[in-house]
Design an enzyme around this catalytic site. Structure first.
Site: not given
Ligand SMILES: Cc1cc2nc3c(=O)[nH]c(=O)nc-3n(C[C@H](O)[C@H](O)[C@H](O)COP(=O)(O)O)c2cc1C
Length: 346
Positions: A68, A70, A91, A116, A118-120, A181, A184, A186-187, A219, A248
């Site tokens: 999420g 990059d 994702t 967040n 974001m919604g993929f 994944n 999430s 958000n979907t 995940k 997650n």
């Molecule tokens: C802005 C944002 C976007 C994220 N997007 C994704 C994503 O697209 N796919 C996913 O598996 N996790 C996504 N995550 C979750 C992170 O990969 C991570 O699992 C989660 O934030 C917990 O770790 P942290 O407390 O170190 O942030 C996202 C997290 C954040 C903050």
């Protein structure tokens, strides 16, 4: 020393703007060979080797960047320069998606957290796979790249497995491992795919395609009931799942202080990450590790800010760790700091 100042300036901007300005700035700096050298020596951990083999892959060090950050695989060289041993892109979804309406990313600075929804949002499989192919052709990088894959919002859950398979086929040549994944928040409906039958179908179809034995991990959400965790443990005995990522973001707002719960209500839906998630995700990790022992590796994600946090995850059974929110609050020295701490433990 300088990062708190930079962070204060960045925090004056909306989170997504700050994210793209800092990554573009880093990209520009890295395009100047002299600066690249300076930044590499500043940020990369150069001590005793922390290389680690996990699911058949040699990781240069055990500190990775969570999915999420990059999403479009646009900054892999810059992230490698900052010392990450691995980066999980995505994702990724088969078709490009704009994601949810903005604003969709919020800071809660006094608890070093983010929410967040974001919604993929991502450029879609075709563009991302092309970018990765081009990079692979001209790069001799050691960075391990994970492909975190999901389904498009418009795809019904009954056909979700097809989206996972499409992503697998498109990325197989260019990533080192996959993460399914289904966690999430958000979907809409995605987390229902964590139910045993849906997971069995997705993994059976993916493993059917997986002639080259690419590691495929799952995940999971930190909000699962014990019975659902037991189902996942049982499934790992039944079907080939090469590892787990725990966890997650959480939908549990009780992890916030009373004042921030009010703020959280105003923010609305989304996944909470950062410091408040640390203990909850570690509990899930511990539970899974107890059920799985060392049969398959677990990547820890959730609330890691310091070397001590990473150590607590490893003690709870993690083989590798990923950071995300910690990177925003602690800055680019975080990887080196964690590596130094882990190196001193050995
Ligand atoms: C802005 C944002 C976007 C994220 N997007 C994704 C994503 O697209 N796919 C996913 O598996 N996790 C996504 N995550 C979750 C992170 O990969 C991570 O699992 C989660 O934030 C917990 O770790 P942290 O407390 O170190 O942030 C996202 C997290 C954040 C903050």
């Amino acid at each position: 020393m300088w990062y708190p100042i930079a962070r204060n300036l960045l925090f004056m901007l909306p989170p997504e703007t700050a994210h793209s300005i800092s990554m573009k700035g880093l990209q520009n700096a890295a395009s100047i060979p002299f600066l690249k050298k300076v930044l590499t020596s500043q940020f990369q951990y150069q001590g005793r080797s922390l290389a680690k083999t996990c699911f058949g892959i040699q990781f240069p060090n055990p500190v990775g960047l969570g999915a999420g950050f990059d999403k479009n695989a646009a900054y892999l060289d810059e992230l490698e320069m900052l010392g990450f041993g691995f980066v999980e892109i995505g994702t990724v979804t088969p078709k490009p998606q704009a994601g949810n309406a903005q604003p969709r990313l919020f800071r809660i600075p006094d608890q070093k957290a983010l929410i967040n929804r974001m919604g993929f949002n991502n450029e879609g499989l075709e563009i991302i796979a092309k970018r990765l192919k081009e990079r692979k052709a001209k790069s001799n990088s050691n960075l391990i790249v994970g492909g975190n894959i999901g389904k498009n919002k418009v795809t019904e859950n009954a056909y979700a497995w097809k989206d996972y398979c499409t992503n697998f086929i498109g990325l197989e040549e260019v990533v080192n491992y996959f993460v399914v994944n289904v966690s999430s928040p958000n979907t809409p409906g995605l987390r229902e795919l964590q139910e045993k039958e849906s997971l069995r179908k997705i993994f059976a179809e993916l493993q059917n395609l997986n002639k080259n034995n690419k590691p495929i991990l799952l995940k999971i959400a930190p909000d699962l009931e014990t019975s659902a965790l037991d189902d996942i443990i049982a499934l790992t005995h039944e079907i080939k799942i090469d590892g787990l990522v725990a966890s997650n973001t959480t939908i549990d707002r009780s992890l916030l202080s009373t004042m921030n719960q009010e703020k959280g209500k105003k923010i609305g839906a989304g996944g909470l990450s950062g410091q408040p998630l640390l203990d909850k995700s570690t509990e899930v990790l511990k539970y899974l590790h107890k059920g799985i022992a060392d049969r398959i590796p677990i990547i820890a994600s959730g609330g890691i800010f310091t070397g001590a946090d990473a150590e607590s995850k490893i003690n709870a059974g993690a083989s590798l760790v990923q950071i995300w929110t910690g990177f925003i609050y602690e800055g680019p020295m975080i990887v080196k700091n964690i590596c130094k701490h882990l190196s001193a433990l050995k």
